[in-house]
Design a protein around this motif. Structure first.
Motif: not given
Length: 133
Positions: A108-112, A96-101
């Motif tokens: 957070s995912q938004a920051h990434l 998940k993108l949040v885990d990658i972030a």
């Protein structure tokens, strides 16, 4: 930035034994320690004071000498490394993108997504689709 990254990677694995560099520049051994510290803790909060301590310098002198040696600020260098780590993770797995972030040190995912779009020109999701498509 690619040239700076290549330079730092080379120093990281083959740092000089003597710690003396030209005036205004970080010695190869010091920069190698800082680069290794960044790579080992890329998923953590990397404060300028921590990086300066690894180099054995005051925050002010470290920031100036890092910029003079590498060509970009310590903050920019850390962001570049985080984006490179995110790109590698996006290419090779379906996390998940949040885990990658979080694995890359973003808050957070938004920051990434914001930083990734600024640096790469597309969102992480778009990047993943393009490289795997």
């Amino acid at each position: 930035m690619i040239l700076a990254e290549t330079f730092l990677r080379r120093l990281s694995s083959h740092g000089e034994r003597n710690g003396h560099g030209p005036f205004g520049k970080l010695p190869a051994r010091g920069i190698a320690r800082v680069v290794d510290y960044i790579e080992d803790g890329i998923d953590q909060d990397l404060r300028l004071s921590s990086l300066a301590a690894v180099a054995g310098m005051s925050v002010y002198h470290f920031a100036r000498r890092f910029q003079e040696t590498v060509g970009i600020s310590p903050y920019s260098y850390v962001l570049v490394r985080r984006i490179e780590r995110a790109r590698a993770l996006l290419r090779r797995n379906d996390e998940k993108l949040v885990d990658i972030a979080l694995a890359c040190g973003f808050s957070s995912q938004a920051h990434l997504t914001t930083v990734f779009r600024q640096c790469v020109g597309v969102t992480p999701g778009e990047y993943r689709r393009r490289v795997r498509g």
